[in-house]
Design a protein around this motif. Structure first.
Motif, mmCIF file in Angstrom:
data_model
loop_
_atom_site.group_PDB
_atom_site.id
_atom_site.type_symbol
_atom_site.label_atom_id
_atom_site.label_comp_id
_atom_site.label_asym_id
_atom_site.label_seq_id
_atom_site.Cartn_x
_atom_site.Cartn_y
_atom_site.Cartn_z
ATOM 1 N N GLY A 1 52.775 38.233 -61.426
ATOM 2 C CA GLY A 1 53.761 39.167 -61.861
ATOM 3 C C GLY A 1 53.264 40.347 -62.676
ATOM 4 N N GLN A 2 51.874 40.244 -62.444
ATOM 5 C CA GLN A 2 51.267 41.795 -63.043
ATOM 6 C C GLN A 2 50.773 42.534 -61.977
ATOM 7 N N GLU A 3 50.672 43.919 -62.378
ATOM 8 C CA GLU A 3 50.288 44.708 -61.378
ATOM 9 C C GLU A 3 48.812 45.244 -61.867
ATOM 10 N N ILE A 4 47.678 45.006 -61.159
ATOM 11 C CA ILE A 4 46.427 45.606 -61.487
ATOM 12 C C ILE A 4 45.909 46.557 -60.490
ATOM 13 N N GLN A 5 45.522 47.756 -61.017
ATOM 14 C CA GLN A 5 45.352 48.842 -60.147
ATOM 15 C C GLN A 5 43.985 48.644 -59.458
ATOM 16 N N ASN A 6 44.012 48.948 -58.112
ATOM 17 C CA ASN A 6 42.867 48.782 -57.200
ATOM 18 C C ASN A 6 42.004 49.940 -57.457
ATOM 19 N N ALA A 7 40.546 49.740 -57.394
ATOM 20 C CA ALA A 7 39.594 50.738 -57.843
ATOM 21 C C ALA A 7 38.838 51.172 -56.406
ATOM 22 N N PRO A 8 39.120 52.187 -55.679
ATOM 23 C CA PRO A 8 38.187 52.691 -54.695
ATOM 24 C C PRO A 8 36.804 52.886 -55.217
ATOM 25 N N TYR A 9 35.904 52.800 -54.314
ATOM 26 C CA TYR A 9 34.481 53.060 -54.733
ATOM 27 C C TYR A 9 34.402 54.036 -55.495
ATOM 28 N N ASN A 10 34.920 55.415 -54.915
ATOM 29 C CA ASN A 10 35.169 56.781 -55.797
ATOM 30 C C ASN A 10 35.625 56.812 -56.837
ATOM 31 N N ARG A 11 36.377 55.663 -57.500
ATOM 32 C CA ARG A 11 36.806 55.617 -58.828
ATOM 33 C C ARG A 11 35.926 54.735 -59.597
ATOM 34 N N GLN A 12 34.784 54.193 -59.019
ATOM 35 C CA GLN A 12 34.061 53.235 -60.049
ATOM 36 C C GLN A 12 32.913 54.002 -60.674
ATOM 37 N N PHE A 13 32.477 53.205 -61.632
ATOM 38 C CA PHE A 13 31.369 53.906 -62.430
ATOM 39 C C PHE A 13 30.120 53.931 -61.713
ATOM 40 N N GLY A 14 29.741 53.183 -60.597
ATOM 41 C CA GLY A 14 28.398 53.292 -60.075
ATOM 42 C C GLY A 14 28.502 54.196 -59.005
ATOM 43 N N SER A 15 29.806 54.969 -58.563
ATOM 44 C CA SER A 15 29.617 55.859 -57.511
ATOM 45 C C SER A 15 29.480 57.392 -58.047
ATOM 46 N N LYS A 16 29.437 57.445 -59.207
ATOM 47 C CA LYS A 16 29.066 58.683 -59.802
ATOM 48 C C LYS A 16 27.482 59.136 -60.060
ATOM 49 N N THR A 17 27.481 60.469 -60.250
ATOM 50 C CA THR A 17 25.981 60.833 -60.048
ATOM 51 C C THR A 17 25.315 60.487 -61.466
ATOM 52 N N LEU A 18 24.284 60.359 -61.577
ATOM 53 C CA LEU A 18 23.350 60.109 -62.778
ATOM 54 C C LEU A 18 23.849 60.837 -63.780
ATOM 55 N N GLY A 19 24.198 61.944 -63.786
ATOM 56 C CA GLY A 19 24.332 62.801 -64.899
ATOM 57 C C GLY A 19 25.766 62.491 -65.367
ATOM 58 N N GLN A 20 26.703 62.259 -64.462
ATOM 59 C CA GLN A 20 27.959 62.093 -64.872
ATOM 60 C C GLN A 20 28.037 60.495 -65.660
ATOM 61 N N ARG A 21 27.274 59.759 -65.119
ATOM 62 C CA ARG A 21 27.176 58.312 -65.807
ATOM 63 C C ARG A 21 26.535 58.376 -67.213
ATOM 64 N N THR A 22 25.560 59.153 -67.380
ATOM 65 C CA THR A 22 24.686 59.342 -68.301
ATOM 66 C C THR A 22 25.765 59.858 -69.705
ATOM 67 N N MET A 23 26.355 60.897 -69.053
ATOM 68 C CA MET A 23 27.364 61.642 -70.128
ATOM 69 C C MET A 23 28.459 60.667 -70.670
ATOM 70 N N ALA A 24 28.907 59.795 -69.694
ATOM 71 C CA ALA A 24 30.157 58.921 -70.092
ATOM 72 C C ALA A 24 29.287 57.909 -71.177
ATOM 73 N N ILE A 25 28.114 57.655 -71.132
ATOM 74 C CA ILE A 25 27.487 56.496 -72.082
ATOM 75 C C ILE A 25 27.287 57.263 -73.326
ATOM 76 N N PHE A 26 26.669 58.549 -72.912
ATOM 77 C CA PHE A 26 26.003 59.180 -74.470
ATOM 78 C C PHE A 26 27.276 59.915 -74.995
ATOM 79 N N ALA A 27 28.479 60.155 -74.541
ATOM 80 C CA ALA A 27 29.468 60.644 -75.407
ATOM 81 C C ALA A 27 30.015 59.970 -76.552
ATOM 82 N N GLY A 28 29.846 58.650 -76.376
ATOM 83 C CA GLY A 28 30.276 57.935 -77.507
ATOM 84 C C GLY A 28 29.501 58.233 -78.815
ATOM 85 N N PRO A 29 28.088 57.790 -78.631
ATOM 86 C CA PRO A 29 27.283 58.290 -80.263
ATOM 87 C C PRO A 29 27.429 59.793 -80.235
#
Length: 419
Positions: free
Chosen positions: A149-177
């Protein structure tokens, strides 16, 4: 009760801003963010906006942003499965009904022969109750699993964390602090605009009602020219002379409205950390300036950051002991003391805590943001990422050790304040 409210608001804002940094930069990189959570444990409140579920959880000890690809995808379609397919206006599959297919009579039921919902975005299978002809169905990039009864969005590879460039992943993590430092900067800026910021000049600031300065006739705005014939030009010089002369009469040569006047003041003796010092009951002079508040806020953010880093360095070298650390209980008790001094001091305390949270999260410790960034640095050097399973194991061990440290620090706080 006021302390509880203040603590919840401060802690909630610090965590919210930190996690908001992760969320904003992850979304900017095109990462599917499944959940934005304040707290851990069971959900207390939740709502969904666009792709993300926003939740408040029971245990107020942090927060997280759940990004697609960070954890193993929970639903997998294997050959032999019987699934239902629902289509959008373009004829693409936009919903995959995993179970309870009878509740979706419009769904086309097939037996799966092959499915790739990450890269190829196709499902091949045989329709039930028809000729055994293999058919291929194109899956929409914005598709959902329907399960229980619940809808869970599928995540194609291009929407996943690991598909992004090193710079994009670094910024997504560094942005918190980073956002914790930004928050502190804006709090200091606001306080500078509203309350003013301290200036190192030999001018009398606000006076305390029962202080020796007010009793002797000093007034806010008086410029101190000399004390006992010793010329002074900075606040630090004024304070130094007062502190080393407890109980000794001092002659203050001041300027007030263009006129010079000498006022005799005897500093009261006060014992601070085992040392007797003189005080006269005056605060450092403050200056209000809209544009001046920005550089002052930047300077104060830098100075507090430096102070905290130096303190952590002393902890590592053994100059500070573990007993000097404070956990949630210690922070609560400190908030209780600060709250009694007014809202402006409470805001300054929140800014310092925000800087502290940012620095702690940047430490190269597994399970913290700094630990993640450490693995990204290794990836940059090696030219390829560290094995996900090995990295996950390191973060799991690090998280367990952090929880143990938190328990020890909390127990020390309880012993200091309640036992």
């Amino acid at each position: 009760m006021n302390t509880v409210i203040a603590f919840i608001i401060i802690f909630g804002v610090l965590v919210f801003v930190h996690e908001l940094g992760h969320l904003v930069f992850a979304k900017r990189a095109g990462i599917l963010c499944r959940e934005f959570a304040i707290g851990f444990g069971p959900k207390v409140f939740s709502f969904k906006k666009n792709e993300t579920v926003y939740t408040i959880r029971l245990l107020p000890i942090g927060g997280f942003v759940r990004m697609a690809g960070e954890d193993p995808e929970t639903i997998e379609i294997k050959p032999g499965y019987h699934i239902g397919l629902l289509f959008n206006a373009n004829g693409e599959v936009n919903k995959v009904v995993v179970n309870n297919k009878d509740k979706h009579p419009d769904a086309k039921v097939i037996e799966v022969e092959y499915a790739d919902l990450e890269k190829e975005l196709v499902i091949r299978g045989f329709e039930m109750n028809e000729e055994e002809v293999l058919k291929e169905f194109k899956v929409s990039e914005e598709s959902y699993f329907v399960m229980d009864g619940q809808e869970i969005q599928n995540a194609p590879y291009n929407r996943q964390f690991g598909s992004k460039t090193l710079g994009q992943r670094t910024m997504a993590i560094f942005a918190g602090p980073m956002m914790n430092f930004v928050l502190a900067f804006f709090i200091f800026t606001f306080l500078g605009m509203v309350q003013g910021y301290p200036i190192n000049e030999s001018v009398i600031g606000e006076l305390t009602p029962d202080g020796a300065a007010q009793a002797a006739g000093l007034q806010q705005g008086d410029k101190v020219v000399a004390i006992n014939d010793t010329e002074v030009s900075t606040w630090e010089e004024v304070v130094k002379i007062i502190q080393v002369n407890p109980g000794e009469e001092l002659d203050f040569l001041i300027e007030r409205n263009g006129q010079s006047e000498t006022i005799a003041i005897t500093p009261k003796a006060e014992t601070i950390e085992g040392e007797t010092r003189g005080i006269i009951g005056v605060y450092m002079p403050m200056e209000q300036s809209f544009w001046g508040s920005f550089p002052k806020a930047a300077s104060e953010t830098y100075n507090w950051s430096k102070e905290i880093v130096v303190g952590l360095g002393k902890l590592v070298t053994g100059q500070f002991s573990l007993d000097m650390l404070s956990g949630p209980v210690g922070i609560y008790k400190s908030t209780e003391v600060v709250a009694e001094s007014g809202v402006f001091l409470l805001m300054r305390w929140a800014a310092v805590l925000s800087i502290n949270l940012g620095i702690i999260n940047l430490l190269p410790i597994p399970a913290l943001d700094g630990g993640r960034l450490m693995f990204f640095a290794a990836e940059a050097v090696r030219g390829k990422p560290v094995d996900r399973h090995k990295e996950g194991l390191v973060h799991f061990i690090g998280f367990a050790l952090l929880m143990l440290l938190m328990l020890v620090v909390t127990w020390n706080d309880i012993q200091k304040f309640f036992l």
